[in-house]
Design a protein around this motif. Structure first.
Motif, PDB file in Angstrom:
ATOM      1  N   VAL A 186      -7.807  81.126 106.356  1.00  0.00           N
ATOM      2  CA  VAL A 186      -8.384  81.844 105.218  1.00  0.00           C
ATOM      3  C   VAL A 186      -8.694  80.802 104.148  1.00  0.00           C
ATOM      4  O   VAL A 186      -7.840  79.973 103.826  1.00  0.00           O
ATOM      5  CB  VAL A 186      -7.390  82.903 104.679  1.00  0.00           C
ATOM      6  N   THR A 187      -9.911  80.830 103.619  1.00  0.00           N
ATOM      7  CA  THR A 187     -10.317  79.844 102.622  1.00  0.00           C
ATOM      8  C   THR A 187     -10.462  80.497 101.249  1.00  0.00           C
ATOM      9  O   THR A 187     -11.099  81.537 101.118  1.00  0.00           O
ATOM     10  CB  THR A 187     -11.651  79.184 103.017  1.00  0.00           C
ATOM     11  N   PHE A 188      -9.857  79.872 100.267  1.00  0.00           N
ATOM     12  CA  PHE A 188      -9.986  80.290  98.870  1.00  0.00           C
ATOM     13  C   PHE A 188     -10.804  79.236  98.145  1.00  0.00           C
ATOM     14  O   PHE A 188     -10.521  78.050  98.242  1.00  0.00           O
ATOM     15  CB  PHE A 188      -8.601  80.428  98.222  1.00  0.00           C
ATOM     16  N   ARG A 189     -11.806  79.674  97.406  1.00  0.00           N
ATOM     17  CA  ARG A 189     -12.686  78.752  96.686  1.00  0.00           C
ATOM     18  C   ARG A 189     -12.158  78.402  95.298  1.00  0.00           C
ATOM     19  O   ARG A 189     -12.639  77.465  94.671  1.00  0.00           O
ATOM     20  CB  ARG A 189     -14.083  79.343  96.568  1.00  0.00           C
ATOM     21  N   HIS A 190     -11.187  79.172  94.823  1.00  0.00           N
ATOM     22  CA  HIS A 190     -10.619  78.971  93.490  1.00  0.00           C
ATOM     23  C   HIS A 190      -9.092  78.982  93.591  1.00  0.00           C
ATOM     24  O   HIS A 190      -8.552  79.582  94.516  1.00  0.00           O
ATOM     25  CB  HIS A 190     -11.062  80.096  92.548  1.00  0.00           C
ATOM     26  N   PRO A 191      -8.397  78.368  92.629  1.00  0.00           N
ATOM     27  CA  PRO A 191      -6.936  78.511  92.596  1.00  0.00           C
ATOM     28  C   PRO A 191      -6.593  80.003  92.531  1.00  0.00           C
ATOM     29  O   PRO A 191      -7.337  80.796  91.951  1.00  0.00           O
ATOM     30  CB  PRO A 191      -6.532  77.794  91.309  1.00  0.00           C
ATOM     31  N   PHE A 192      -5.461  80.386  93.119  1.00  0.00           N
ATOM     32  CA  PHE A 192      -5.162  81.813  93.239  1.00  0.00           C
ATOM     33  C   PHE A 192      -3.665  82.084  93.186  1.00  0.00           C
ATOM     34  O   PHE A 192      -2.843  81.172  93.304  1.00  0.00           O
ATOM     35  CB  PHE A 192      -5.747  82.369  94.540  1.00  0.00           C
ATOM     36  N   HIS A 193      -3.327  83.351  92.999  1.00  0.00           N
ATOM     37  CA  HIS A 193      -1.946  83.836  93.031  1.00  0.00           C
ATOM     38  C   HIS A 193      -1.835  84.902  94.114  1.00  0.00           C
ATOM     39  O   HIS A 193      -2.775  85.663  94.331  1.00  0.00           O
ATOM     40  CB  HIS A 193      -1.552  84.466  91.694  1.00  0.00           C
ATOM     41  N   ILE A 194      -0.688  84.955  94.760  1.00  0.00           N
ATOM     42  CA  ILE A 194      -0.341  86.038  95.679  1.00  0.00           C
ATOM     43  C   ILE A 194       1.005  86.579  95.223  1.00  0.00           C
ATOM     44  O   ILE A 194       1.935  85.788  94.970  1.00  0.00           O
ATOM     45  CB  ILE A 194      -0.253  85.564  97.149  1.00  0.00           C
ATOM     46  N   ARG A 195       1.086  87.892  95.108  1.00  0.00           N
ATOM     47  CA  ARG A 195       2.347  88.501  94.700  1.00  0.00           C
ATOM     48  C   ARG A 195       3.456  88.055  95.645  1.00  0.00           C
ATOM     49  O   ARG A 195       3.271  88.024  96.861  1.00  0.00           O
ATOM     50  CB  ARG A 195       2.229  90.018  94.703  1.00  0.00           C
TER      51      ARG A 195
ATOM     52  N   ALA B 153      -8.169  75.783 102.364  1.00  0.00           N
ATOM     53  CA  ALA B 153      -7.977  76.572 103.581  1.00  0.00           C
ATOM     54  C   ALA B 153      -6.484  76.732 103.842  1.00  0.00           C
ATOM     55  O   ALA B 153      -5.722  75.767 103.732  1.00  0.00           O
ATOM     56  CB  ALA B 153      -8.649  75.890 104.763  1.00  0.00           C
ATOM     57  N   TYR B 154      -6.089  77.944 104.191  1.00  0.00           N
ATOM     58  CA  TYR B 154      -4.690  78.271 104.449  1.00  0.00           C
ATOM     59  C   TYR B 154      -4.563  78.939 105.810  1.00  0.00           C
ATOM     60  O   TYR B 154      -5.396  79.768 106.178  1.00  0.00           O
ATOM     61  CB  TYR B 154      -4.144  79.217 103.369  1.00  0.00           C
TER      62      TYR B 154
END
Length: 87
Positions: free
Chosen positions: A10-19, A29-30
């Motif tokens: 899974v690819t994130f284009r921006h910094p992000f948070h996950i609960r 990419a994660y």
């Protein structure tokens, strides 16, 4: 009971948070691992999700990773937020 694991990137284009993860994660990419168990007693193969994990950079030594359990809905929410941030 039969259990299978599915892996996806899974690819994130921006910094992000996950609960459930107290820190902001960097874009990139994660690897996401989903464990599913077979539902017994049916005349066809059916699976139910029992766990979702994501590999994230560790807070420890640089280059190390840790596997963190997350909710599938929380992952979907993070992906939706990332997609809307791109607009």
């Amino acid at each position: 009971m039969t259990i299978r694991s599915r892996r996806e990137s899974v690819t994130f284009r921006h910094p992000f948070h996950i609960r459930g993860i107290a820190r902001e994660l960097p874009a990139g990419a994660y690897e996401v691992v989903t464990d599913e168990e077979m539902i017994d007693g049916l005349s066809f193969a059916a699976w139910r999700r029992v766990a979702t994990m994501i590999m994230v950079p560790s807070e420890g030594p640089r280059g190390t990773m840790e596997m963190v359990s997350i909710g599938s809905v929380d992952l979907a929410d993070a992906q939706a937020s990332d997609a809307s941030a791109a607009r």
